[in-house]
Design a protein around this motif. Structure first.
Motif, PDB file in Angstrom:
ATOM      1  N   ALA A 134       0.888  -1.016  -0.364  1.00 36.26           N
ATOM      2  CA  ALA A 134       0.240  -0.610  -0.039  1.00 36.26           C
ATOM      3  C   ALA A 134       1.493   1.578  -0.275  1.00 36.26           C
ATOM      4  CB  ALA A 134      -1.395   0.064   1.387  1.00 36.26           C
ATOM      5  N   ALA A 137       2.052   1.712  -3.477  1.00 35.47           N
ATOM      6  CA  ALA A 137       1.012   2.212  -4.742  1.00 35.47           C
ATOM      7  C   ALA A 137       1.227   4.041  -4.392  1.00 35.47           C
ATOM      8  CB  ALA A 137       0.040   1.285  -4.351  1.00 35.47           C
ATOM      9  N   ALA A 138       1.076   4.186  -2.937  1.00 33.59           N
ATOM     10  CA  ALA A 138       0.657   5.592  -2.987  1.00 33.59           C
ATOM     11  C   ALA A 138       1.743   6.662  -2.643  1.00 33.59           C
ATOM     12  CB  ALA A 138       0.408   5.601  -1.715  1.00 33.59           C
ATOM     13  N   SER A 153      -3.324   0.225  -6.106  1.00 32.77           N
ATOM     14  CA  SER A 153      -2.964  -0.627  -5.207  1.00 32.77           C
ATOM     15  C   SER A 153      -3.282  -1.656  -5.754  1.00 32.77           C
ATOM     16  CB  SER A 153      -3.596  -0.305  -3.926  1.00 32.77           C
ATOM     17  OG  SER A 153      -3.560  -1.057  -2.890  1.00 32.77           O
ATOM     18  N   LYS A 157      -0.682  -5.155  -5.769  1.00 30.24           N
ATOM     19  CA  LYS A 157      -1.070  -6.615  -5.092  1.00 30.24           C
ATOM     20  C   LYS A 157      -1.703  -7.598  -5.785  1.00 30.24           C
ATOM     21  CE  LYS A 157      -3.942  -4.217  -1.263  1.00 30.24           C
ATOM     22  NZ  LYS A 157      -5.920  -4.325  -0.603  1.00 30.24           N
TER      23      LYS A 157
END
Length: 290
Positions: A134, A137-138, A153, A157
């Protein structure tokens, strides 16, 4: 991150992990679960050298090349670029010259048949892996030249599940390491390219390396074929695999940028099964509920 095609199917992941084998011979060398040729419709994600001579095998995945994390010193206050004013979301038939002249090393050759991956280090928990993916991805990987690039995200994953089944300690026979099956040579290249020193064996850094590679591919392919429209949006994809940037980035993560984006040639998807697998995982993976 490497040549080889396959996925950790939801029904088989538990058995694979129990056996200590995620992908036959590498982080991507997982039993291939065939999925429907038509990709599922996916809700829009949050806003944002050469191809190998041997044909892509529809077998377990292996890692292609990985990325590095963005330099924290990069200016986030740089003047944003204007939004693309495209009338079509299709890739250019004749690509523009690449803006990135420094490119990752070529992918390794497939691992020998029958080889089993090994493990090293301390295994990260499921919650630790979720947080690391996470966080990766941010991040804004190109704060100066392409601040609109975002890695969804669900893509982080799904790619990690495809590559390793979220096993942070796995080392593939072809050399792919960890969650995102980062190749050591590619990690070294990404660290140099982005001025970082990420540790391929640290699960958090491994996630950053994978995220950075996805971001690098997004910019490289997006500049060549999509006029700097960096949207990794599944709603822009059609039944044609080479119709959107999302599919191209997924393919290049597995098979290398040189097999997908070729100067003077149309966009290519040399590993369709891998793309189908990851796209399917983006909506059906059990990991999405973790």
């Amino acid at each position: 991150m490497r040549r080889g095609v396959g996925r950790v199917a939801a029904a088989a992941v538990a058995a694979l992990m129990a056996a200590g084998l995620v992908t036959g011979c590498g982080g991507e060398e997982q039993p291939v679960r065939e999925v429907a040729a038509e990709l599922p419709t996916v809700a829009p994600v949050e806003e944002p050298a050469e191809a190998p001579a041997d044909a892509p095998s529809e077998e377990p995945p292996a890692v292609e090349a990985m990325g590095g994390r963005p330099s924290p010193s990069a200016s986030a206050s740089a003047k944003p670029r204007p939004k693309p004013s495209r009338t079509s979301t299709k890739p250019l038939a004749k690509p523009k010259p690449p803006t990135e002249t420094q490119v990752p090393p070529a992918p390794p050759k497939p691992a020998p048949a029958g080889c089993k991956p090994s493990h090293r280090g301390t295994k990260a928990t499921q919650s630790q892996v979720k947080a690391a993916l996470a966080d990766a991805a941010a991040r804004t990987y190109w704060p100066t030249s392409a601040p609109d690039i975002r890695i969804p995200s669900v893509l982080m994953k799904a790619t990690a599940w495809q590559e390793s089944g979220w096993q942070s300690t796995i080392v593939a026979c072809d050399g792919g390491v960890g969650l995102m099956q980062v190749m050591p040579a590619t990690a070294e290249w990404m660290n140099q390219r982005f001025g970082q020193s990420y540790d391929i064996d640290d699960y958090r850094d491994n996630a950053y390396l994978g995220g950075t590679y996805l971001a690098w591919l997004t910019k490289y392919i997006g500049d060549m074929y999509f006029e700097s429209d960096y949207r990794l949006d599944a709603s822009l994809c059609t039944a044609e695999l080479n119709s959107c940037l999302l599919n191209a980035v997924i393919a290049a993560y597995n098979y290398g940028h040189g097999a997908v984006a070729r100067e003077g040639q149309p966009l290519a998807i040399p590993n369709p099964q891998y793309v189908y697998n990851v796209r399917d995982l983006m909506t059906t993976c059990e990991c999405l509920a973790f």
